[in-house]
Design a protein around this motif. Sequence first.
Motif, PDB file in Angstrom:
ATOM      1  N   ILE A  58      34.209  29.390  18.799  1.00 25.39           N
ATOM      2  CA  ILE A  58      33.351  30.338  19.498  1.00 25.39           C
ATOM      3  C   ILE A  58      34.211  30.963  20.585  1.00 25.39           C
ATOM      4  O   ILE A  58      34.728  30.263  21.461  1.00 25.39           O
ATOM      5  N   LEU A  59      34.377  32.257  20.542  1.00 27.43           N
ATOM      6  CA  LEU A  59      35.325  32.936  21.404  1.00 27.43           C
ATOM      7  C   LEU A  59      34.750  33.221  22.790  1.00 27.43           C
ATOM      8  O   LEU A  59      33.565  33.538  22.932  1.00 27.43           O
ATOM      9  N   SER A  60      35.603  33.118  23.801  1.00 27.81           N
ATOM     10  CA  SER A  60      35.239  33.523  25.156  1.00 27.81           C
ATOM     11  C   SER A  60      36.469  34.109  25.834  1.00 27.81           C
ATOM     12  O   SER A  60      37.595  33.687  25.569  1.00 27.81           O
ATOM     13  N   LEU A  61      36.249  35.066  26.715  1.00 25.21           N
ATOM     14  CA  LEU A  61      37.355  35.675  27.442  1.00 25.21           C
ATOM     15  C   LEU A  61      37.978  34.677  28.403  1.00 25.21           C
ATOM     16  O   LEU A  61      37.289  33.820  28.958  1.00 25.21           O
ATOM     17  N   GLY A  62      39.277  34.772  28.593  1.00 25.81           N
ATOM     18  CA  GLY A  62      39.954  33.952  29.583  1.00 25.81           C
ATOM     19  C   GLY A  62      39.881  34.597  30.955  1.00 25.81           C
ATOM     20  O   GLY A  62      39.514  35.767  31.109  1.00 25.81           O
ATOM     21  N   SER A  63      40.240  33.825  31.988  1.00 28.12           N
ATOM     22  CA  SER A  63      40.294  34.366  33.351  1.00 28.12           C
ATOM     23  C   SER A  63      41.228  35.573  33.377  1.00 28.12           C
ATOM     24  O   SER A  63      42.121  35.698  32.534  1.00 28.12           O
ATOM     25  N   PRO A  64      41.018  36.493  34.331  1.00 30.59           N
ATOM     26  CA  PRO A  64      40.312  36.322  35.601  1.00 30.59           C
ATOM     27  C   PRO A  64      38.844  36.728  35.516  1.00 30.59           C
ATOM     28  O   PRO A  64      38.456  37.508  34.644  1.00 30.59           O
ATOM     29  N   PRO A  65      38.016  36.217  36.468  1.00 31.40           N
ATOM     30  CA  PRO A  65      36.666  36.749  36.605  1.00 31.40           C
ATOM     31  C   PRO A  65      36.742  38.248  36.912  1.00 31.40           C
ATOM     32  O   PRO A  65      37.527  38.669  37.758  1.00 31.40           O
ATOM     33  N   LEU A  66      35.940  39.029  36.240  1.00 36.62           N
ATOM     34  CA  LEU A  66      36.024  40.484  36.405  1.00 36.62           C
ATOM     35  C   LEU A  66      35.767  40.919  37.839  1.00 36.62           C
ATOM     36  O   LEU A  66      36.395  41.857  38.339  1.00 36.62           O
ATOM     37  N   GLU A  67      34.847  40.216  38.518  1.00 34.40           N
ATOM     38  CA  GLU A  67      34.475  40.616  39.872  1.00 34.40           C
ATOM     39  C   GLU A  67      35.590  40.414  40.882  1.00 34.40           C
ATOM     40  O   GLU A  67      35.529  40.947  42.005  1.00 34.40           O
ATOM     41  N   LEU A  68      36.639  39.668  40.505  1.00 32.30           N
ATOM     42  CA  LEU A  68      37.750  39.429  41.421  1.00 32.30           C
ATOM     43  C   LEU A  68      38.874  40.452  41.270  1.00 32.30           C
ATOM     44  O   LEU A  68      39.755  40.528  42.119  1.00 32.30           O
ATOM     45  N   VAL A  69      38.854  41.226  40.184  1.00 29.88           N
ATOM     46  CA  VAL A  69      39.996  42.116  39.927  1.00 29.88           C
ATOM     47  C   VAL A  69      39.607  43.566  39.699  1.00 29.88           C
ATOM     48  O   VAL A  69      40.492  44.426  39.615  1.00 29.88           O
ATOM     49  N   ALA A  70      38.316  43.861  39.603  1.00 30.86           N
ATOM     50  CA  ALA A  70      37.919  45.211  39.194  1.00 30.86           C
ATOM     51  C   ALA A  70      36.760  45.739  40.041  1.00 30.86           C
ATOM     52  O   ALA A  70      35.980  44.973  40.611  1.00 30.86           O
ATOM     53  N   THR A  71      36.656  47.049  40.105  1.00 31.82           N
ATOM     54  CA  THR A  71      35.521  47.698  40.756  1.00 31.82           C
ATOM     55  C   THR A  71      34.282  47.498  39.888  1.00 31.82           C
ATOM     56  O   THR A  71      34.395  47.136  38.696  1.00 31.82           O
ATOM     57  N   PRO A  72      33.090  47.721  40.434  1.00 30.98           N
ATOM     58  CA  PRO A  72      31.890  47.583  39.600  1.00 30.98           C
ATOM     59  C   PRO A  72      31.942  48.413  38.317  1.00 30.98           C
ATOM     60  O   PRO A  72      31.576  47.915  37.232  1.00 30.98           O
ATOM     61  N   GLU A  73      32.399  49.643  38.408  1.00 32.53           N
ATOM     62  CA  GLU A  73      32.478  50.490  37.215  1.00 32.53           C
ATOM     63  C   GLU A  73      33.479  49.929  36.209  1.00 32.53           C
ATOM     64  O   GLU A  73      33.230  49.930  34.987  1.00 32.53           O
ATOM     65  N   GLN A  74      34.605  49.463  36.700  1.00 30.28           N
ATOM     66  CA  GLN A  74      35.604  48.866  35.812  1.00 30.28           C
ATOM     67  C   GLN A  74      35.085  47.584  35.185  1.00 30.28           C
ATOM     68  O   GLN A  74      35.361  47.308  34.007  1.00 30.28           O
ATOM     69  N   GLN A  75      34.348  46.787  35.947  1.00 27.46           N
ATOM     70  CA  GLN A  75      33.774  45.561  35.412  1.00 27.46           C
ATOM     71  C   GLN A  75      32.842  45.849  34.233  1.00 27.46           C
ATOM     72  O   GLN A  75      32.881  45.161  33.211  1.00 27.46           O
ATOM     73  N   ILE A  76      32.005  46.859  34.407  1.00 24.99           N
ATOM     74  CA  ILE A  76      31.067  47.222  33.330  1.00 24.99           C
ATOM     75  C   ILE A  76      31.829  47.609  32.067  1.00 24.99           C
ATOM     76  O   ILE A  76      31.486  47.195  30.961  1.00 24.99           O
ATOM     77  N   GLU A  77      32.879  48.391  32.239  1.00 19.14           N
ATOM     78  CA  GLU A  77      33.666  48.829  31.088  1.00 19.14           C
ATOM     79  C   GLU A  77      34.424  47.664  30.459  1.00 19.14           C
ATOM     80  O   GLU A  77      34.458  47.520  29.223  1.00 19.14           O
ATOM     81  N   LEU A  78      35.035  46.808  31.285  1.00 19.63           N
ATOM     82  CA  LEU A  78      35.763  45.656  30.750  1.00 19.63           C
ATOM     83  C   LEU A  78      34.821  44.699  30.028  1.00 19.63           C
ATOM     84  O   LEU A  78      35.165  44.163  28.956  1.00 19.63           O
ATOM     85  N   ALA A  79      33.646  44.464  30.589  1.00 16.90           N
ATOM     86  CA  ALA A  79      32.674  43.587  29.937  1.00 16.90           C
ATOM     87  C   ALA A  79      32.278  44.149  28.581  1.00 16.90           C
ATOM     88  O   ALA A  79      32.150  43.403  27.597  1.00 16.90           O
ATOM     89  N   LYS A  80      32.073  45.450  28.516  1.00 15.66           N
ATOM     90  CA  LYS A  80      31.694  46.107  27.257  1.00 15.66           C
ATOM     91  C   LYS A  80      32.805  45.984  26.224  1.00 15.66           C
ATOM     92  O   LYS A  80      32.557  45.642  25.053  1.00 15.66           O
TER      93      LYS A  80
END
Length: 340
Positions: A58-80
């Motif tokens: 079962i796959l999961s993304l590795g670190s880093p937590p998005l909120e520590l490295v990206a702006t809110p807009e970038q986080q949304i795009e990276l999560a997608k």
Amino acid sequence: MLKVDAFNHIWPPAYYQALTDVTGTMTDITRRSEAQPMMTQLDERFSIMDLYDEYQQILSLGSPPLELVATPEQQIELAKIGTESMAELCVTHQDRFPGFISTPPMGAGIDAIIEATESAIKDYNACGIQIYSHIGGRPIDEAEFAPLFDFMAEKDLPVWIHPARSAKMADYPSEEKSKYEIWWTFGWPYETSAAMARLVFSKTFDRLPNLKVITHHGGGMIPFFEGRVGPGWDVLGVRTSDEDYGALLKELKKRPIDYFRNFIADTATFGAGGSIKLALDFFGGENIVFASDAPFDPEGGRMFIRETIRSLEEMDMSVEQRKAIYSGNIGRLTNRNFDR
């Protein structure tokens, strides 16, 4: 016997490129992730997976937590991108990847968090979500994040918790950073345990008794410190004079230790059989899921998978219990039948 690895990590190519565009040169733990071929190269991952019979991930993304490295807009795009990339792998390689865990943009506001989570589950068939033991330095039991736990309880799907402590958290008040990677070796189990405790004492489980939370690395420190968690917290408040924790203790519907037994722990203890046995004794066989934490070992993923399987095979347990740990429990928790 089918083995479904419930907690291992990947950076699919599209996500890896998008993350690099945001972060630039990788440093510290992300540099270590980048150095693991299995993180970004499917051929390497497949060659390692093929070493073990009936082994899936079962796959999961590795670190880093998005909120520590990206702006809110970038986080949304990276999560997608992360969700779409892992979902595509699960469709293209169904025999290897029977599911994935999405990572929401936890620093983008609760509306964006819920929207991304709902889309991952509804549109891409995610098994659940992965969050970190702190949200950009904020505790996971803050009121802002409560709707996410409500949503996951409603969907009857698990929340995976991954530690996020870094070297910035010093070992001593007189120092500016943690040395010798103590922040990782001892800090990660501590931070996982602290996040678990915050959910317990914030009455999250009184409000959501059926919430499913999967904790990494054998449930952190909880199994080893059963005495402190049990009798130690039965007298909550006796060590504190500026807050009335005794009143909180009376408000809880159960003993603190009984809430902790409801967490799910994985077997990602780097192959340490004794640690797995402690977790099994504390949480019970129905609350243990097989996981390796690949590829973060000295052999690029081979060691943790091999040694975790070895430890489980050497334990005295019934065939039914072994099957439950390898695939049955994670299937039940995610409402799927992996063992077809």
